[in-house]
Design an enzyme around this catalytic site. Structure first.
Site, PDB file in Angstrom:
ATOM      1  N   ASP A 109      39.044 -43.868 -47.185  1.00 22.87           N
ATOM      2  CA  ASP A 109      39.840 -44.980 -47.697  1.00 22.87           C
ATOM      3  C   ASP A 109      41.049 -45.142 -46.760  1.00 22.87           C
ATOM      4  OD1 ASP A 109      40.812 -47.104 -49.173  1.00 22.87           O
ATOM      5  OD2 ASP A 109      40.521 -46.141 -51.107  1.00 22.87           O
TER       6      ASP A 109
HETATM    7  C1  NOJ Z   1      42.215 -49.336 -50.350  1.00 23.32           C
HETATM    8  C2  NOJ Z   1      41.300 -49.378 -51.547  1.00 23.32           C
HETATM    9  O1  NOJ Z   1      41.425 -48.179 -52.288  1.00 23.32           O
HETATM   10  C3  NOJ Z   1      39.842 -49.570 -51.188  1.00 23.32           C
HETATM   11  O2  NOJ Z   1      39.107 -49.754 -52.368  1.00 23.32           O
HETATM   12  C4  NOJ Z   1      39.681 -50.708 -50.243  1.00 23.32           C
HETATM   13  O3  NOJ Z   1      38.322 -50.903 -49.954  1.00 23.32           O
HETATM   14  C5  NOJ Z   1      40.461 -50.398 -48.985  1.00 23.32           C
HETATM   15  N1  NOJ Z   1      41.874 -50.274 -49.303  1.00 23.32           N
HETATM   16  C6  NOJ Z   1      40.284 -51.463 -47.907  1.00 23.32           C
HETATM   17  O4  NOJ Z   1      40.922 -52.611 -48.266  1.00 23.32           O
END
Ligand code: NOJ
Length: 765
Positions: free
Chosen positions: A291
């Site tokens: 993430d």
């Molecule tokens: C953070 C989020 O937790 C995740 O779900 C998302 O896909 C990513 N950012 C990318 O935007």
């Protein structure tokens, strides 16, 4: 639940839903042709080129703390960027692609990723709403539609589905998933993967899915996003892992590692989950993306002191691609050269990424045609799907009689006046909910717009007054709203949350109606006019007063672009709400966590299967002195415009052998008859729950293990049939083996998780 009627039993011409429903999706990465191309390319790559594939940058748009990379253009040109997220147009994806294909030695195309969560440009209801349809084919259709729109812009990878089990409505990301139940979680995980990936990833309109967030993220303590999780291995395997396992079985190409720590080990540096389980047990052959900045954050968690150490720990644990931490690129080459990271691990990670790129056909078709941007209105079929999806996701919570007739559907009475009151009556932006991607609020149709059209058509009159703001703000029209209510024949109140108060970093400590909406509701109710409450929310809200006093309540979630038409069709009965809750609605925040598949404890307040000789005690029981134990609305609950009667379930055997179940040689058939006792056709979601006693570990009070959505004409009855075999009856036992055990099995067939009476079956050795 009496069931005494004579009728011809129609053997279920029903919509079958099971964990293995649909054709098995071929595992997209198993093709020998793809593997051969991967090996040929891998053999030519330098360490720097390999590590370049593990590096992911954002094209500007920020969805987390920013890490600036000054030389990104140069990195792209030299093949040091394997993936870019947040590029959204065919022009921008082509420009980046041209840079790498014309500049770099090996010309490995870039994979473009984006959060296409509930639609790309054509926005569908939020995922929690879609799950309330209990209809995986609908979810598959919406995911496929989103894949078509996104792929036209060169976006071939979505960071969806979010399949985190969520048992705490304070957690804002409950909006993004399928609720609290692992069985439904598996069904929807498969549906999303099939919808996005299709049965052939190389089709230009297929995009690769990303199952996230691996794993346990939804168990954040106190519902505070990013918070610590403590999950026993058994609960992890029984509750949190199953949707991910289902996604892997369905051929999902990628997973995203989560932010939370799990038993003290950050999920983005967790060898047990990322490698032992994912690759060892499940044989996953795609790749894991971290993430956003999660690799860097393992230093903040406290298990690494330097950038190099964070990169090494995360990579060795099983994260293959680094989203935005920018730590793999500068650190892994030296770690590989010094032997601190084995070359085999690097090769394994690169193989996963290249497999996905080859499987998508990116090497053969790296560019997309640059066309003028289309609008959702250009495709009536997309809007029709958005409306249908919204209609299927609404959950009717209350529908009491006013003057002897249920308030909904609304009567069409020319000359009548309806007052539409509330801050969500005409807020297009809020209809989109969280993670609305590149959808635009100008394309969303509000309740006010559609109601005005419909009432003009019916010869009825409309007054619209907001009354108050969603939260904070002014109440300049409060009194005007109340007086409009008293002058009207009926009031529709559009209340709830802001579209952005769920989703990432959007926990709430109070899940009631925000701002002064509760006061507005009570003041409008005091006028004595019949009131329909349309509730917009990204989570289950605690609405105790409304539940007790408001005659009709429709949970609308955030319905997406076609909010208005879907709501008006439902309110006037052109479509009937048939959604069911996939997350328990508590009475108060103090009851949380409150989920239907909890363990019984030794001192339950009420045990539906009896206490084996012990009496239920009014005092020495689990619960609160100042709150009842039951939820406001249980998991699986939802009304519609007709009513159903259930027979006692019957089983085809009074005993069955665990050994045979485990060998796949025995299944139990369960049937029940369901009859539409009302005067309208309707869809009933017939649910099967089990509980087992006498096992090596305690099992939940209820577990959903099957359901059927049946459509019944007035007076019609159907026999609904379920089968329980190894998939349904096995659990992680005392020896951490996934097996069925002997014991007493209780089976309910019921309209929700809180009703029905069980039949008993012995499971022998
Ligand atoms: C953070 C989020 O937790 C995740 O779900 C998302 O896909 C990513 N950012 C990318 O935007």
């Amino acid at each position: 639940m009496s069931f005494a009627f004579r009728s011809v039993i129609v053997f279920a011409a029903v919509c079958l839903v099971s964990r293995s429903s649909g054709a098995p999706t071929p595992v997209a990465f198993a093709s020998p042709q793809v593997d051969a191309r991967v090996e040929e390319l891998l053999a030519k790559m330098t360490i720097e080129e390999k590590v370049g594939q593990l590096n992911q940058l954002s094209a500007g748009n920020v969805t987390g703390p920013e890490v600036s990379v000054s030389n990104s253009a140069e990195l792209i040109r030299t093949g040091r960027v394997g993936s870019i997220l947040n590029a959204t147009t065919s022009h921008s994806t082509n420009v980046y692609q041209r840079t790498v294909l014309e500049g770099s030695r090996l010309k490995i195309p870039i994979l473009f990723g984006l959060d296409v969560i509930h639609g790309f440009r054509t926005l569908f209801p939020i995922p929690l709403a879609l799950s309330a349809s209990w209809d995986p084919s609908l979810v598959e259709e919406t995911a496929h539609y989103a894949a078509r729109e996104a792929s036209r812009e060169g976006v071939r990878w979505t960071f969806s589905p979010m399949i985190d089990i969520a048992r705490d409505p304070r957690w804002g990301r409950i909006a993004e998933g399928a609720g609290e139940d692992p069985y439904l979680g598996e069904i929807f995980a498969r549906a999303y993967v099939r919808g996005y990936q299709g049965d052939d990833l190389s089709r230009p309109d297929s995009i690769v899915a990303c199952a996230k967030h691996f794993v346990g993220y939804g168990a954040a303590e106190g519902g505070r996003d990013y918070n610590t999780t403590e999950i026993s291995e058994r609960t992890l395997r029984d509750v949190y892992l199953p949707p991910f396992h289902a996604a892997v079985d369905a051929g999902v190409g990628t997973l995203m590692s989560a932010f939370n720590s799990l038993d003290g080990v950050p999920a983005s540096a967790n060898h047990f989950t990322l490698t032992d389980i994912l690759r060892g047990e499940w044989k996953f052959r795609g790749f894991v993306d971290s993430d956003w900045t999660a690799v860097q954050e393992i230093m903040v968690h406290g298990i690494a002191n330097t950038n190099a150490e964070a990169a090494r720990k995360s990579f060795l644990a099983g994260v293959d691609m680094d989203m935005q931490s920018n730590l793999f690129l500068p650190n892994l080459p030296a770690l590989v050269r010094s032997g601190q990271v084995p070359m085999e691990r690097l090769d394994e990670a690169v193989r996963g990424i290249l497999r996905v790129k080859f499987a998508l056909g990116l090497f053969d078709h790296p560019y997309v045609e640059e066309r003028p941007v289309s609008r959702p209105a250009d495709d009536p079929a997309g809007l029709d799907l958005a409306r249908r999806a919204a209609e299927e996701s609404f959950v009717l919570l209350e529908n009491r009689a006013v003057n002897g007739t249920p308030l909904l559907p609304l009567a069409r009475v020319p000359g009548r006046t309806i007052a539409l009151i509330g801050p969500l009556a005409d807020s297009a932006a809020d209809m989109l909910g969280c993670w609305s991607g590149i959808a635009e609020s100008r394309d969303a149709v509000t309740l006010k717009t559609s109601l005005a059209e419909r009432l003009a058509h019916e010869g009825m009159k409309l007054t619209v007054v907001p009354g108050t703001a969603i939260a904070g703000g002014t109440d300049l029209t409060f009194n005007e709203a109340v007086s409009a209510a008293s002058r009207s024949d009926l009031v529709i109140l559009a209340l709830g949350e802001n579209g952005r108060s769920s989703g990432e970093a959007s926990a709430r400590s109070d899940i009631g109606l925000p701002g002064h909406q509760e006061q507005l509701l009570e003041a409008v109710m005091a006028t004595g006019k019949p009131v329909v409450l349309v509730l917009f929310s990204g989570r289950p809200l605690a609405i105790r007063w409304a539940a007790q006093h408001v005659p009709a309540i429709l949970e609308a979630w955030f319905p997406g672009l076609q909010a208005g038409p879907a709501l008006v069709n439902t309110l006037f009965g052109d479509s009937a709400p048939a959604g069911r809750l996939t997350a328990t609605m508590p009475r108060s925040v103090g009851q949380i966590p409150l989920y239907y598949d909890a363990l019984n404890t030794g001192r339950p307040r009420h045990d539906p299967i009896g206490m084996d000789g012990r009496k239920e005690d009014p005092y020495y029981v689990t619960g609160y002195l100042d709150e009842v134990s039951s939820p406001q609305y249980p998991f699986g609950y939802g009304l519609t415009y007709t009513a159903f009667d259930y027979s006692e379930p019957s089983v085809d055997a009074k005993s069955i052998s665990a050994a045979k179940i485990n060998a796949g040689d025995a299944t139990l058939k369960v049937t029940a008859e369901v009859r539409n006792t009302g005067s309208r056709a309707g869809v009933e979601t017939v649910q099967l729950y089990i509980r087992q006693r006498g096992t090596s570990v305690a099992r939940p009070q209820h577990e959903l293990k099957g359901y059927r959505r049946v459509k019944l004409a007035p007076g019609e009855s159907k026999r609904v049939e379920f089968s329980l075999g190894r998939d349904e009856l096995a659990f992680w036992n005392i020896d951490m083996k996934h097996v069925a055990e002997s014991g007493t099995l209780y089976i309910w067939v019921a309209p929700d998780s809180a009703h029905g009476s069980p039949v008993k079956v012995d499971i022998t050795d």
